[in-house]
Design a protein around this motif. Structure first.
Motif, PDB file in Angstrom:
ATOM      1  N   ARG A 211       0.843  -1.214   0.000  1.00  0.00           N
ATOM      2  CA  ARG A 211       0.000   0.000   0.000  1.00  0.00           C
ATOM      3  C   ARG A 211       0.874   1.258   0.000  1.00  0.00           C
ATOM      4  N   VAL A 212       1.739   1.318  -1.003  1.00  0.00           N
ATOM      5  CA  VAL A 212       2.703   2.405  -1.135  1.00  0.00           C
ATOM      6  C   VAL A 212       2.249   3.370  -2.219  1.00  0.00           C
ATOM      7  N   HIS A 213       2.391   4.646  -1.940  1.00  0.00           N
ATOM      8  CA  HIS A 213       2.219   5.675  -2.968  1.00  0.00           C
ATOM      9  C   HIS A 213       3.502   6.484  -3.004  1.00  0.00           C
ATOM     10  N   ASN A 214       4.190   6.427  -4.130  1.00  0.00           N
ATOM     11  CA  ASN A 214       5.452   7.148  -4.270  1.00  0.00           C
ATOM     12  C   ASN A 214       5.189   8.596  -4.659  1.00  0.00           C
ATOM     13  N   THR A 215       5.583   9.498  -3.802  1.00  0.00           N
ATOM     14  CA  THR A 215       5.387  10.905  -4.088  1.00  0.00           C
ATOM     15  C   THR A 215       6.494  11.442  -4.997  1.00  0.00           C
ATOM     16  N   GLU A 216       6.204  12.506  -5.690  1.00  0.00           N
ATOM     17  CA  GLU A 216       7.218  13.213  -6.463  1.00  0.00           C
ATOM     18  C   GLU A 216       7.363  14.642  -5.957  1.00  0.00           C
ATOM     19  N   THR A 217       6.948  14.863  -4.728  1.00  0.00           N
ATOM     20  CA  THR A 217       7.096  16.172  -4.096  1.00  0.00           C
ATOM     21  C   THR A 217       7.642  15.981  -2.686  1.00  0.00           C
ATOM     22  N   VAL A 218       8.246  17.015  -2.160  1.00  0.00           N
ATOM     23  CA  VAL A 218       8.678  17.012  -0.767  1.00  0.00           C
ATOM     24  C   VAL A 218       7.447  17.228   0.105  1.00  0.00           C
ATOM     25  N   LEU A 219       7.279  16.365   1.107  1.00  0.00           N
ATOM     26  CA  LEU A 219       6.107  16.404   1.976  1.00  0.00           C
ATOM     27  C   LEU A 219       6.479  17.032   3.323  1.00  0.00           C
ATOM     28  N   PRO A 220       6.019  18.247   3.594  1.00  0.00           N
ATOM     29  CA  PRO A 220       6.412  18.927   4.840  1.00  0.00           C
ATOM     30  C   PRO A 220       6.075  18.144   6.104  1.00  0.00           C
ATOM     31  N   ASP A 221       5.015  17.346   6.082  1.00  0.00           N
ATOM     32  CA  ASP A 221       4.604  16.611   7.286  1.00  0.00           C
ATOM     33  C   ASP A 221       5.535  15.463   7.637  1.00  0.00           C
ATOM     34  N   TYR A 222       6.445  15.109   6.733  1.00  0.00           N
ATOM     35  CA  TYR A 222       7.315  13.953   6.980  1.00  0.00           C
ATOM     36  C   TYR A 222       8.798  14.325   6.904  1.00  0.00           C
ATOM     37  N   GLN A 223       9.120  15.503   7.356  1.00  0.00           N
ATOM     38  CA  GLN A 223      10.496  15.972   7.290  1.00  0.00           C
ATOM     39  C   GLN A 223      11.244  15.857   8.618  1.00  0.00           C
ATOM     40  N   ILE A 224      10.591  15.309   9.627  1.00  0.00           N
ATOM     41  CA  ILE A 224      11.235  15.158  10.931  1.00  0.00           C
ATOM     42  C   ILE A 224      11.228  13.695  11.336  1.00  0.00           C
ATOM     43  N   LEU A 225      12.400  13.171  11.689  1.00  0.00           N
ATOM     44  CA  LEU A 225      12.537  11.855  12.277  1.00  0.00           C
ATOM     45  C   LEU A 225      13.448  11.965  13.484  1.00  0.00           C
TER      46      LEU A 225
ATOM     47  N   PHE B  65      18.258  -5.217  -4.726  1.00  0.00           N
ATOM     48  CA  PHE B  65      19.054  -4.479  -5.704  1.00  0.00           C
ATOM     49  C   PHE B  65      18.175  -3.821  -6.755  1.00  0.00           C
ATOM     50  N   VAL B  66      17.267  -4.593  -7.328  1.00  0.00           N
ATOM     51  CA  VAL B  66      16.409  -4.041  -8.385  1.00  0.00           C
ATOM     52  C   VAL B  66      15.586  -2.875  -7.855  1.00  0.00           C
ATOM     53  N   MET B  67      15.021  -3.038  -6.664  1.00  0.00           N
ATOM     54  CA  MET B  67      14.194  -1.982  -6.092  1.00  0.00           C
ATOM     55  C   MET B  67      15.047  -0.776  -5.695  1.00  0.00           C
ATOM     56  N   SER B  68      16.223  -1.034  -5.116  1.00  0.00           N
ATOM     57  CA  SER B  68      17.085   0.057  -4.655  1.00  0.00           C
ATOM     58  C   SER B  68      17.666   0.853  -5.812  1.00  0.00           C
ATOM     59  N   ARG B  69      18.049   0.162  -6.872  1.00  0.00           N
ATOM     60  CA  ARG B  69      18.600   0.876  -8.029  1.00  0.00           C
ATOM     61  C   ARG B  69      17.576   1.853  -8.592  1.00  0.00           C
ATOM     62  N   LYS B  70      16.337   1.380  -8.732  1.00  0.00           N
ATOM     63  CA  LYS B  70      15.275   2.261  -9.206  1.00  0.00           C
ATOM     64  C   LYS B  70      15.079   3.434  -8.253  1.00  0.00           C
ATOM     65  N   MET B  71      15.112   3.166  -6.945  1.00  0.00           N
ATOM     66  CA  MET B  71      14.945   4.208  -5.934  1.00  0.00           C
ATOM     67  C   MET B  71      16.033   5.268  -6.049  1.00  0.00           C
ATOM     68  N   LEU B  72      17.288   4.841  -6.127  1.00  0.00           N
ATOM     69  CA  LEU B  72      18.391   5.797  -6.175  1.00  0.00           C
ATOM     70  C   LEU B  72      18.339   6.645  -7.444  1.00  0.00           C
ATOM     71  N   LEU B  73      18.024   6.024  -8.556  1.00  0.00           N
ATOM     72  CA  LEU B  73      17.928   6.783  -9.809  1.00  0.00           C
ATOM     73  C   LEU B  73      16.768   7.780  -9.767  1.00  0.00           C
ATOM     74  N   THR B  74      15.676   7.401  -9.107  1.00  0.00           N
ATOM     75  CA  THR B  74      14.550   8.323  -8.979  1.00  0.00           C
ATOM     76  C   THR B  74      14.897   9.478  -8.063  1.00  0.00           C
ATOM     77  N   ILE B  75      15.559   9.204  -6.947  1.00  0.00           N
ATOM     78  CA  ILE B  75      15.983  10.292  -6.053  1.00  0.00           C
ATOM     79  C   ILE B  75      16.930  11.234  -6.783  1.00  0.00           C
ATOM     80  N   ARG B  76      17.823  10.677  -7.581  1.00  0.00           N
ATOM     81  CA  ARG B  76      18.732  11.533  -8.355  1.00  0.00           C
ATOM     82  C   ARG B  76      17.954  12.464  -9.277  1.00  0.00           C
ATOM     83  N   ARG B  77      16.930  11.931  -9.903  1.00  0.00           N
ATOM     84  CA  ARG B  77      16.107  12.766 -10.793  1.00  0.00           C
ATOM     85  C   ARG B  77      15.322  13.813 -10.022  1.00  0.00           C
ATOM     86  N   LEU B  78      14.703  13.394  -8.908  1.00  0.00           N
ATOM     87  CA  LEU B  78      13.848  14.312  -8.148  1.00  0.00           C
ATOM     88  C   LEU B  78      14.646  15.419  -7.454  1.00  0.00           C
ATOM     89  N   ALA B  79      15.793  15.061  -6.918  1.00  0.00           N
ATOM     90  CA  ALA B  79      16.575  16.032  -6.145  1.00  0.00           C
ATOM     91  C   ALA B  79      17.467  16.886  -7.018  1.00  0.00           C
TER      92      ALA B  79
END
Length: 228
Positions: A110-124, A207-221
């Protein structure tokens, strides 16, 4: 004369794209599972330099007797403070994982991948829980340093299963970041533990999931594309 797609048409296109990506991701996972051993060295150090792969990083000590692990890395054309917001909001019920959400949702994430920075989830904070799946035990924040690093830790003392999932942001000059992802795992003697936490399935899938994640973060950031 051009026409603007309707909301329904855009939704269909996005759904088709997600399905296509899920099929591609599933095919990649199948390929990597089938060729686990010959691809392991390349896969477990994908994108990382020899020095990055060999380095001791914060969080490694949480799984001192790791039975498998990996170090992945990408260079992002943005300073760490622009990459960090995408890292800190990772998680199920948060910003998602920027990967193949079609595959993740097939197993009930039940994951929804955002393409925006979410202010409510910036603190851990240390001790906070980050969920990967709504029905699986969460990982716990073991270390968090804004613009620098995040270490998530899972441990079951009864089975000896233990894992870390860590992200380290290293500045390169004034305008780039090396994002280093480190995973380490150990598992108990039982068959269920070996299947769930051992490298045979977990390592190629992650690996497959992480590679996609890292490439997406590179694009988004990274810098926004220029439009003429």
């Amino acid at each position: 004369m051009t026409t603007t797609p309707t909301g329904h048409a855009l939704a269909l296109r996005r759904a088709a794209a997600r399905i296509g990506q899920a099929i591609a991701g599933a095919a990649l996972i199948g390929f990597h599972v089938a060729f686990t051993k010959p691809l392991r060295r390349w896969r477990t150090t994908w994108g990382a330099t020899a020095a990055e792969a060999a380095a001791t990083l914060p969080g490694d000590e949480l799984v001192p007797a790791a039975r498998w692990g990996y170090t992945h890395a990408v260079t992002i054309d943005a300073p760490p403070d622009q990459v960090w917001p995408w890292i800190v909001q990772l998680g199920q019920g948060r910003g998602g994982f920027y990967s193949y959400d079609g595959l993740e949702n097939l197993i009930g994430c039940r994951v929804h991948n955002t393409e925006t920075v979410l202010p409510d989830y910036q603190i851990l904070a240390v001790g906070d829980e980050v969920w990967l799946h709504p029905k699986a035990p969460p990982l716990t924040v073991a270390m968090v340093a804004a613009n620098s690093g995040l270490v998530l830790h899972g441990h079951d003392p009864q089975t000896a299963d233990a894992t870390i999932w860590a992200f380290h942001l290293h500045p390169v000059g004034d305008h780039q970041t090396r994002l280093v992802e480190r995973g380490r795992g150990s598992y108990g003697p039982g068959l269920a533990s070996r299947l769930a936490f051992g490298p045979t399935l977990m390592e190629p899938v992650s690996f497959v999931m992480s590679r996609k994640m890292l490439l997406t973060i590179r694009r988004l950031a990274g810098p926004a594309p220029e439009h003429s």
